[in-house]
Design a protein around this motif. Structure first.
Motif, short mmCIF file in Angstrom:
data_model
loop_
_atom_site.label_atom_id
_atom_site.label_comp_id
_atom_site.label_asym_id
_atom_site.label_seq_id
_atom_site.Cartn_x
_atom_site.Cartn_y
_atom_site.Cartn_z
N SER A 12 79.94 9.49 -37.65
CA SER A 12 78.65 9.96 -39.27
C SER A 12 78.48 11.42 -38.88
O SER A 12 77.79 11.59 -40.53
CB SER A 12 78.03 9.01 -39.39
OG SER A 12 77.70 7.71 -39.31
N TYR A 13 78.49 12.14 -38.13
CA TYR A 13 78.41 13.21 -37.94
C TYR A 13 79.35 14.53 -37.86
O TYR A 13 78.75 15.80 -37.66
CB TYR A 13 77.81 13.62 -37.10
CG TYR A 13 76.43 12.37 -36.91
CD1 TYR A 13 75.06 13.46 -37.65
CD2 TYR A 13 76.07 11.67 -36.51
CE1 TYR A 13 74.03 12.57 -37.61
CE2 TYR A 13 74.69 10.47 -37.08
CZ TYR A 13 73.22 11.55 -37.37
OH TYR A 13 72.85 10.82 -38.00
N ALA A 60 60.48 8.32 -35.40
CA ALA A 60 61.55 9.82 -35.65
C ALA A 60 62.79 10.20 -35.14
O ALA A 60 63.12 8.43 -34.34
CB ALA A 60 60.24 9.69 -34.13
N VAL A 61 63.18 11.39 -34.88
CA VAL A 61 64.85 10.87 -34.97
C VAL A 61 64.91 12.88 -34.08
O VAL A 61 64.30 12.91 -34.61
CB VAL A 61 65.43 11.16 -36.52
CG1 VAL A 61 67.16 11.17 -36.42
CG2 VAL A 61 65.51 10.23 -37.61
N ASN A 62 65.78 11.99 -33.58
CA ASN A 62 66.32 13.82 -32.55
C ASN A 62 67.70 13.00 -32.92
O ASN A 62 68.43 12.68 -31.69
CB ASN A 62 65.38 13.17 -30.90
CG ASN A 62 63.84 13.24 -30.92
OD1 ASN A 62 63.39 14.93 -30.80
ND2 ASN A 62 63.02 12.42 -31.19
N LEU A 63 68.11 14.13 -32.85
CA LEU A 63 69.56 14.70 -32.55
C LEU A 63 69.64 16.20 -32.57
O LEU A 63 69.20 17.02 -32.77
CB LEU A 63 69.87 14.82 -34.83
CG LEU A 63 71.40 14.96 -34.80
CD1 LEU A 63 72.76 13.76 -34.06
CD2 LEU A 63 71.58 15.04 -36.03
N GLY A 64 71.06 15.92 -31.72
CA GLY A 64 70.61 17.32 -31.07
C GLY A 64 72.33 17.88 -30.26
O GLY A 64 72.94 15.67 -29.61
N TYR A 79 70.76 24.57 -26.55
CA TYR A 79 71.75 23.00 -26.80
C TYR A 79 71.22 23.38 -28.63
O TYR A 79 70.92 24.53 -29.07
CB TYR A 79 70.66 22.54 -27.11
CG TYR A 79 69.54 22.26 -26.66
CD1 TYR A 79 67.83 22.47 -26.10
CD2 TYR A 79 68.53 22.32 -28.40
CE1 TYR A 79 66.97 23.04 -26.30
CE2 TYR A 79 67.26 22.68 -28.67
CZ TYR A 79 66.14 22.99 -26.77
OH TYR A 79 64.47 23.76 -27.32
N GLU A 81 70.50 21.79 -32.71
CA GLU A 81 70.06 20.74 -33.64
C GLU A 81 70.70 20.50 -34.90
O GLU A 81 70.89 19.66 -35.48
CB GLU A 81 68.49 20.65 -33.54
CG GLU A 81 68.13 20.49 -31.93
CD GLU A 81 66.27 20.61 -32.30
OE1 GLU A 81 66.27 21.60 -33.36
OE2 GLU A 81 65.38 20.34 -31.35
N TYR A 351 69.00 15.64 -25.27
CA TYR A 351 69.66 16.90 -25.44
C TYR A 351 69.45 18.49 -24.85
O TYR A 351 70.37 19.67 -24.67
CB TYR A 351 70.83 16.83 -26.91
CG TYR A 351 69.34 17.27 -27.56
CD1 TYR A 351 68.96 16.18 -28.12
CD2 TYR A 351 69.13 18.27 -28.27
CE1 TYR A 351 68.10 16.14 -29.53
CE2 TYR A 351 68.18 18.39 -28.90
CZ TYR A 351 67.85 17.53 -29.72
OH TYR A 351 66.67 17.84 -30.46
N ASP A 352 67.57 18.71 -25.26
CA ASP A 352 67.50 19.89 -24.74
C ASP A 352 67.15 19.65 -23.40
O ASP A 352 66.31 20.87 -23.47
CB ASP A 352 66.44 19.49 -25.73
CG ASP A 352 65.30 18.42 -26.10
OD1 ASP A 352 65.21 17.57 -25.47
OD2 ASP A 352 63.98 18.52 -26.55
#
Lengths: 478, 449
Positions: A12-13, A60-64, A79, A81, A351-352
């Motif tokens: 999806s990304y 909450a969405v955290n993507l990275g 990193y 995002e 990821y951070d």
């Protein structure tokens, strides 16, 4: 292997294998020894109830993606995002800054690594759970707590779920992904009587879906338990002060192991010789009754993982066997530098963050005594069955953990409840004073959060009933 | 770019309105962060990133829902806005809910000088060098400094923007740099670690790496040879780093969230004597360059100075718009955006005002007692004030620091501890959003051997 056919990042990304290989090559442009990429998508929902109202509903969405380059003992980290090519390449070159030769190279990934675990085989991810059902569970818990006792004046309850997608690719060709579910219910009750206010806190969960709250962990039972604790404390007396015999109940009091020895056995502190446990492998650090393990492979547990956040399969690692220190909890960096195998304990908040050696589920194996025998053996002491948090000073080895439910033991009998008090001890010696271990090992109900270097991760603990001959209790009554 | 963030924030609240929200606010932050740790003279970790985060709160009448995302791609943000509005249909109507009232916002956004552009002229190599010098100074201070957890330089530049559906749009930029040194002292086979640091919004206010390293070394060295002492009742002196934690407990107990939930030992006590007369505590968001300063809070309310405790008398609790409405008070500009996008009550610059006494005079006033340099554990119950924590300290004998003490606890109750503050130091250090000077408490139970 029971994973979906492709990782969400490819699905999806728009990330491709070729992209990943080129990012890893860019990360090694200045000649690092090793590079890895950690893609993460964390989606969580939380619902909160208080004053009998559903006051909060949050997504909450955290993507990275985190990029790490290792060169000797140096770690470079960056990193992004934004998962577009330009942003990730820029981050890769930033992470490469710590390396300083010109020897680059190209990177080829293998086919996906089968990590051999399937510890949380659920079909419906928590992120897809029906919000109305969660609300119903909270309302039932609230009603159960309020009907427990008229002195319960406030109830706060929350339900949190999370789905965490990870994908780890390394310059050594490792390529592995995981999808990690988590649910957690927690409840706080405030009891009040004649101006005396006390609270009780309970919770539970694991790498499960909602079904756990229909079966093993009934939120109404947890609510009554929190209410019982708050009401009990209304009648509690001052805790004693000074050294005494202490009996720890089974389950969550295993936080003792987490603080007293677990952190001190994390490999980074031992590699740098900054831990009170440095250089003690092979030596006796506990009584022969004590065998302590860290096990990240127990199905559905809060601290379990198929693979750690460096792509290594988790393990059952024996830390102490019959009193003798056997080894440390390793991540990749420390295991390479110490020349020992990785143990699957490289974890990060997200990821951070840079991965560090961390615990998974840490517990003591059961012994031979019965709980009754343990309590009967104590002339004057403390019986602690529930705890708040704990903390340790790694270098000096001193640790504290704070009882939230405890009783006096007088002449072999459990008597009056006492108020919360901190217990303080010395990590490398406290387990030498363990003189009885019962046969009732329990793991906690799934609420543990561990903090290190500002990174919070879910963990589990466990303990059978044990007796410690002497530990200092930090009450006010002499 | 503040203007670009404002644009996103406006677009997000407009979309929420289109989807049926009666009101909404969007809070955006962009952070540029750099951190380096040097250990034993070599770079151990270097980390750098720019990150963005959107936090959204929507209302349907007085029902609410919130969301947060690090993924700012427009289509995914739109989808999240829609989902957030959907979620708000399922929460309860709460008569105190809603955006702050229209007269709560600042007429104009004051410049509190929170940002210093000169940090950017420090090259990565210069930043590494600061950390290297702070570690080296600790090693050079004494041969018993045998190891180190390193020294770190960190820098952050942030832009914060808020927009809502009643027309408030504001933003501000802030910078902060810090330098910390974490040496380990060793003697007779036992080790002690301690640290010292400097943190400031302005580059020219950062303490010298040599001073930080030397001070950190002294702090680690004075802990060597720590022993237990017998259980006793004695006067307790908190150094400013430790006194901050006591002041933070007061904050937790005067926060409007704790008050309406009755989770505080200070419920219903405004106008009463809750601390000794020497105690005055304020929350001041408008300190120029303060680490907790901001021109408006995280829901747009104009910030201000609030006297909390004056000469020991509790004057005011601290409020968000929500807790203010719950308790019939005006918001005090203490709305703080949680990770998920909700508003809780947070400190700005919350500090206990310094008094007249020098730290040396305070120590000299104690015949026999403990000077506390570190507290560990979570044994503080702000619901009823019960207090029990692990301590590392220095024993005071006839007014002088004598030897190190460890593996003991101190216990009491915050109500009595506050009333028993006998002396207040003149040595406040603003090293975070909560600050305090040296404090002396008449007596507490020390549990040891």
């Amino acid at each position: 292997m029971n994973l979906p056919g492709r990782s969400v990042f490819l699905e999806s990304y728009g990330v491709t294998i070729q992209d990943i290989e080129s990012y890893l090559s860019a990360a090694l442009e200045r000649g690092g020894d090793y590079a890895d990429l950690f893609f993460e998508l964390r989606i969580n929902h939380s619902i909160g109830l208080e004053e009998q109202l559903i006051k909060t509903a949050t997504k909450a969405v955290n993507l990275g993606v985190g990029i790490r380059v290792l060169s000797g003992e140096k770690t470079g980290y960056a990193y992004s995002e934004n998962l577009d090519r330009e942003s990730i390449l820029k981050a890769a070159r930033t992470a490469a800054f710590i390396a300083s030769s010109s020897a680059g190279g190209s990177v080829g990934l293998s086919t996906p690594t089968d990590h051999g675990h399937n510890l949380y085989p659920i079909t419906l991810m928590p992120a897809e759970l029906e919000i109305r059902e969660k609300i119903a569970l909270l309302e039932q818990a609230d009603a159960a707590a309020r009907s427990y006792d008229a002195r319960i004046r406030q109830v706060q309850a929350s339900f949190v779920d999370e789905t965490r997608h990870t994908l780890l690719a390394s310059s050594e060709g490792r390529y592995v992904w995981d999808v990690q579910p988590m649910v957690r219910f927690s409840i706080t009750c405030i009891a009040e009587e004649n101006g005396n206010r006390q609270y009780g806190l309970q919770g539970g969960g694991g790498r499960r879906t909602l079904e756990i709250f229909r079966e093993a962990l009934d939120p109404r039972a947890l609510a009554r338990e929190a209410a019982r604790q708050a009401v009990l404390l209304l009648g509690a007396q001052e805790a004693p002060a000074g050294p005494m015999e202490v009996v720890l109940g089974p389950g969550w009091p295993g936080i003792l192991l987490h603080e007293a020895i677990g952190h001190g056995l994390e490999a980074d502190f031992n590699r740098k010789r900054t831990s009170a446990f440095s250089g003690l492998v092979g030596q006796k650090v506990a009584s022969e009754l004590c065998t302590v393990v860290d096990d990240g492979t127990i199905p559905f547990r809060r601290g379990s993982l198929n693979v750690d956040d460096e792509g290594n399969p988790t393990n059952r690692t024996v830390l102490i066997e019959n009193g003798v220190l056997k080894g440390y909890l390793q991540d990749r960096l420390s295991s390479k530098l110490m020349g020992v195998p990785a143990t699957g304990n490289g974890r990060r908040q997200g990821y951070d963050h840079i991965p560090l050696p961390r615990m998974t589920n840490t517990f003591m194996m059961a012994g031979q005594s019965t709980r009754e025998e343990v309590i009967r053996s104590v002339k004057r002491g403390l019986y602690a069955t529930h705890f708040g948090g704990g903390q340790v000073d790694i270098t000096s080895g001193k640790f504290v953990f704070t009882a939230s439910e405890a009783y006096l033991i007088e002449d072999g009998k459990v008597t009056a409840p006492v108020k919360g008090a901190s217990l303080i001890g010395d990590g490398p010696t406290v387990l030498k004073k363990v003189t009885m271990v019962a046969n009732d090992l329990q793991l906690d109900q799934g609420i543990g959060i561990c903090s290190k270097d500002g990174q919070m991760i879910p963990v589990g603990v466990g303990l059978p009933t044990i007796k410690i001959d002497q530990i200092t209790v930090g009450g006010t009554r002499k | 770019m503040i203007s670009a963030l404002k644009e996103i924030a406006r677009r997000v609240v407009d979309r929420a309105k289109e989807k049926g929200a009666s009101a909404a606010d969007a809070f955006l932050r962009e952070d540029e962060t750099f951190g380096v740790t040097v250990r034993r003279g070599e770079v151990e970790k270097l980390k750098e990133a720019v990150s963005q985060n959107l936090r959204l709160r929507v209302f349907l009448g007085n029902r609410t829902a919130t969301s947060q995302t690090s993924d700012l791609s427009p289509s995914r943000v739109d989808q999240l806005v829609d989902e957030t509005v959907e979620m708000a249909h399922l929460t309860s109507a709460d008569e105190s809910g809603g955006l702050p009232d229209e007269d709560a916002y600042p007429a104009e956004v004051p410049d509190l000088r929170l940002s210093d552009p000169t940090w950017s002229s420090l090259s990565p190599d210069q930043r590494i060098d600061l950390a290297r010098r702070a570690e080296a100074a600790a090693f050079q201070a004494d041969s018993r400094i045998t190891n180190s957890e390193g020294a770190s330089f960190e820098f952050e530049r942030s832009e914060t923007v808020l927009a809502n559906t009643v027309g408030f749009v504001g933003g501000y930029e802030a910078t902060a740099g810090s330098l910390v040194s974490v040496p380990i002292a060793e003697s007779n086979g036992s080790m002690q670690q301690d640290y010292w640091f400097s943190v400031t919004r302005y580059r020219d206010k950062l303490d010298s790496p040599e001073d930080i390293g030397r001070h950190a070394a002294q702090r680690a060295l004075r802990r060597l040879g720590a022993q237990k002492v017998k259980t006793c009742e004695v006067p307790i002196v908190f150094d400013p780093l430790v006194a901050r934690t006591l002041v933070k407990h007061v904050f937790d107990a005067v926060s409007g969230d704790a008050i309406y939930r009755k989770r505080s030992f200070l419920v219903g006590q405004t106008g009463e004597q809750v601390a000794s007369e020497s105690v005055t505590i304020v929350d001041d968001a408008r300190l120029i360059g303060g680490l907790g300063s901001s021109p408006f809070d995280d829901e747009g309310v104009a910030t201000r100075l609030t006297p909390v405790v004056e000469n020991g008398i509790l004057r005011s609790y601290l409020h968000s718009a929500y807790t203010g409405r719950k308790l019939g008070a005006r918001p005090t500009g203490n709305g703080s955006r949680t990770g998920g996008g909700n508003i809780s009550v947070g400190p700005t610059n919350f500090y206990l005002k310094p008094g007249q006494e020098s730290p040396d005079a305070i120590i000299a006033s104690v015949k026999s007692g403990l000077y506390v340099v570190e507290l560990i554990g979570f044994g503080v119950n702000t619901v009823n004030g019960d207090y029990s924590r692990g301590v590392t300290g220095l024993w005071i004998e006839d007014g002088k620091l004598a030897y190190a003490v460890q593996e003991v606890t101190i216990a009491g109750n915050l109500r009595e501890m506050l009333r028993n503050i006998e002396m207040v130091g003149n040595d406040i250090a603003f090293i975070g959003s909560v600050a305090a000077p040296t404090l002396k408490i008449r007596s507490m139970t020390l549990s040891g051997e």
